[in-house]
Scaffold this motif. Structure first.
Motif, PDB file in Angstrom:
ATOM      1  N   ARG A   1       0.683  -1.150   0.102  1.00 44.88           N
ATOM      2  CA  ARG A   1      -0.096   0.042  -0.116  1.00 44.88           C
ATOM      3  C   ARG A   1       0.944   1.445  -0.057  1.00 44.88           C
ATOM      4  NH1 ARG A   1      -2.451   0.355   4.895  1.00 44.88           N
ATOM      5  NH2 ARG A   1      -3.791   2.045   4.059  1.00 44.88           N
ATOM      6  N   PHE A   2       2.150   1.284   0.364  1.00 45.53           N
ATOM      7  CA  PHE A   2       2.957   2.358   0.422  1.00 45.53           C
ATOM      8  C   PHE A   2       4.195   2.384  -0.593  1.00 45.53           C
ATOM      9  CE2 PHE A   2       0.624   2.071   4.489  1.00 45.53           C
ATOM     10  CZ  PHE A   2       0.246   3.191   4.834  1.00 45.53           C
ATOM     11  N   TYR A   3       4.395   3.759  -0.946  1.00 46.92           N
ATOM     12  CA  TYR A   3       5.563   4.015  -1.722  1.00 46.92           C
ATOM     13  C   TYR A   3       6.465   4.267  -0.585  1.00 46.92           C
ATOM     14  CZ  TYR A   3       9.477   6.354  -3.923  1.00 46.92           C
ATOM     15  OH  TYR A   3      10.770   6.743  -4.545  1.00 46.92           O
ATOM     16  N   SER A   4       5.997   5.410   0.427  1.00 49.93           N
ATOM     17  CA  SER A   4       6.732   5.835   1.788  1.00 49.93           C
ATOM     18  C   SER A   4       5.649   6.559   2.411  1.00 49.93           C
ATOM     19  CB  SER A   4       8.003   6.422   1.467  1.00 49.93           C
ATOM     20  OG  SER A   4       8.752   6.776   2.738  1.00 49.93           O
ATOM     21  N   ASN A   5       5.630   6.417   3.820  1.00 54.06           N
ATOM     22  CA  ASN A   5       4.571   7.153   4.384  1.00 54.06           C
ATOM     23  C   ASN A   5       5.574   8.076   5.338  1.00 54.06           C
ATOM     24  OD1 ASN A   5       2.165   7.716   5.587  1.00 54.06           O
ATOM     25  ND2 ASN A   5       2.119   6.085   7.103  1.00 54.06           N
ATOM     26  N   GLY A   6       6.934   8.363   5.103  1.00 52.49           N
ATOM     27  CA  GLY A   6       7.535   9.449   5.449  1.00 52.49           C
ATOM     28  C   GLY A   6       8.509   9.201   6.397  1.00 52.49           C
ATOM     29  N   ILE A   7       8.739   9.893   7.691  1.00 51.71           N
ATOM     30  CA  ILE A   7       9.730   9.767   8.575  1.00 51.71           C
ATOM     31  C   ILE A   7       8.844   9.052   9.790  1.00 51.71           C
ATOM     32  CG2 ILE A   7      10.699  11.179  10.483  1.00 51.71           C
ATOM     33  CD1 ILE A   7      11.141  13.582   8.730  1.00 51.71           C
ATOM     34  N   ASP A   8       9.932   8.267  10.368  1.00 49.26           N
ATOM     35  CA  ASP A   8       9.458   7.503  11.586  1.00 49.26           C
ATOM     36  C   ASP A   8       9.361   8.492  12.720  1.00 49.26           C
ATOM     37  OD1 ASP A   8       8.964   5.722  13.642  1.00 49.26           O
ATOM     38  OD2 ASP A   8      10.724   4.238  12.893  1.00 49.26           O
ATOM     39  N   LEU A   9       8.138   8.858  13.097  1.00 47.54           N
ATOM     40  CA  LEU A   9       7.788   9.826  14.072  1.00 47.54           C
ATOM     41  C   LEU A   9       8.372   9.096  15.391  1.00 47.54           C
ATOM     42  CD1 LEU A   9       4.799  11.646  12.771  1.00 47.54           C
ATOM     43  CD2 LEU A   9       7.162  12.218  12.614  1.00 47.54           C
ATOM     44  N   ASP A  10       7.884   7.699  15.431  1.00 49.51           N
ATOM     45  CA  ASP A  10       8.092   6.803  16.730  1.00 49.51           C
ATOM     46  C   ASP A  10       9.660   6.823  17.035  1.00 49.51           C
ATOM     47  OD1 ASP A  10       5.610   6.408  17.210  1.00 49.51           O
ATOM     48  OD2 ASP A  10       5.604   4.453  16.273  1.00 49.51           O
ATOM     49  N   PHE A  11      10.527   6.741  16.061  1.00 54.17           N
ATOM     50  CA  PHE A  11      12.047   7.003  16.295  1.00 54.17           C
ATOM     51  C   PHE A  11      12.441   8.497  16.683  1.00 54.17           C
ATOM     52  CE2 PHE A  11      15.756   8.608  14.214  1.00 54.17           C
ATOM     53  CZ  PHE A  11      16.849   7.701  14.827  1.00 54.17           C
ATOM     54  N   LEU A  12      11.881   9.259  16.202  1.00 52.45           N
ATOM     55  CA  LEU A  12      12.080  10.725  16.509  1.00 52.45           C
ATOM     56  C   LEU A  12      11.907  10.901  18.053  1.00 52.45           C
ATOM     57  CD1 LEU A  12      11.566  13.182  13.533  1.00 52.45           C
ATOM     58  CD2 LEU A  12      13.471  12.213  14.589  1.00 52.45           C
ATOM     59  N   LEU A  13      10.585  10.532  18.216  1.00 49.91           N
ATOM     60  CA  LEU A  13       9.984  10.784  19.794  1.00 49.91           C
ATOM     61  C   LEU A  13      11.110   9.891  20.740  1.00 49.91           C
ATOM     62  CD1 LEU A  13       7.677  11.643  21.629  1.00 49.91           C
ATOM     63  CD2 LEU A  13       6.640   9.537  21.307  1.00 49.91           C
TER      64      LEU A  13
END
Length: 227
Positions: free
Chosen positions: A55-67
């Motif tokens: 379903r995805f090409y890319s869903n962007g930045i891994d916000l959990d990682f940044l948190l």
């Protein structure tokens, strides 16, 4: 699952992202750069096509990682430094590049897509947009530079300022992508665009890369002040 590279006999390198939603963190960015290294090492490669699966090409930045790493930490700055360097690496890649957008393409994923020379979307699935407005986030100036280089005013208004989820036909109308095709034709059409860019010209990799750097110059880097 990681990222795989297939070198086709016709000179196409097909890079497939296989990390689910293909979100960007330090691990997945390393996988991407390792794959790009593999493409560059192959002297038979004439074009690069990137895609995802599902379903995805890319869903962007891994916000959990940044948190997890925490805003302002050394890993936070390292991540954005690697992300920006990777985007510009794709922007200035030494062979023609085509993003075969197989599904949803948001935020950091949309940045990756527009750094390619060409983009093709599926006609039956997938949106492209920058959703920062919807999550009360601001785009750093070093990433805005990429938007300024690659999108015109109407495209920025619809896809960035108002964060609209654009379908393939809508993205074509705004000149964000170059075409929409059925899923079955996504890779073949992407390859046609890449090889068509070269035509019958025998363009050396170094000359193509230098021209990209001259025509689409990078001026910004990541600093603590602009994070």
């Amino acid at each position: 699952m990681g990222i795989t590279v297939e070198i086709h006999k016709d000179g196409c390198a097909l890079l497939t992202m296989r990390n689910g939603e293909n979100r960007w963190n330090l691990t997945t960015l390393k996988q991407l750069n390792d794959a790009l290294d593999e493409v560059e090492r192959s002297k038979s490669v004439r074009i690069l096509v990137t895609t995802g699966e599902g379903r995805f090409y890319s869903n962007g930045i891994d916000l959990d990682f940044l948190l997890q790493v925490g805003r302002g930490s050394s890993e936070w700055q390292q991540f954005f430094t690697v992300l920006l360097d990777t985007l510009w690496r794709v922007m200035h890649f030494s062979v023609p590049t085509v993003a075969a957008i197989n599904g949803h393409c948001f935020a950091g994923g949309a940045f990756l897509a527009i750094c390619h020379d060409y983009r093709v979307m599926r006609s039956d699935r997938g949106w492209i947009s920058w959703n920062e407005t919807l999550i009360s986030s601001r785009i750093p100036k070093f990433l805005i530079e990429i938007l300024e280089r690659k999108l015109d005013a109407d495209a920025k208004r619809e896809s960035v300022i108002f964060a609209k989820r654009l379908t393939g036909p809508e993205a074509v109308n705004l000149k964000i992508v170059d075409g929409v095709v059925p899923e079955a034709n996504l890779i073949s059409e992407s390859k046609s665009l890449g090889f068509g860019a070269l035509g019958k010209n025998n363009i050396k990799r170094v000359d193509l890369q230098n021209m990209k750097k001259d025509m689409i110059p990078r001026t910004m880097s990541v600093t603590k002040a602009n994070l």
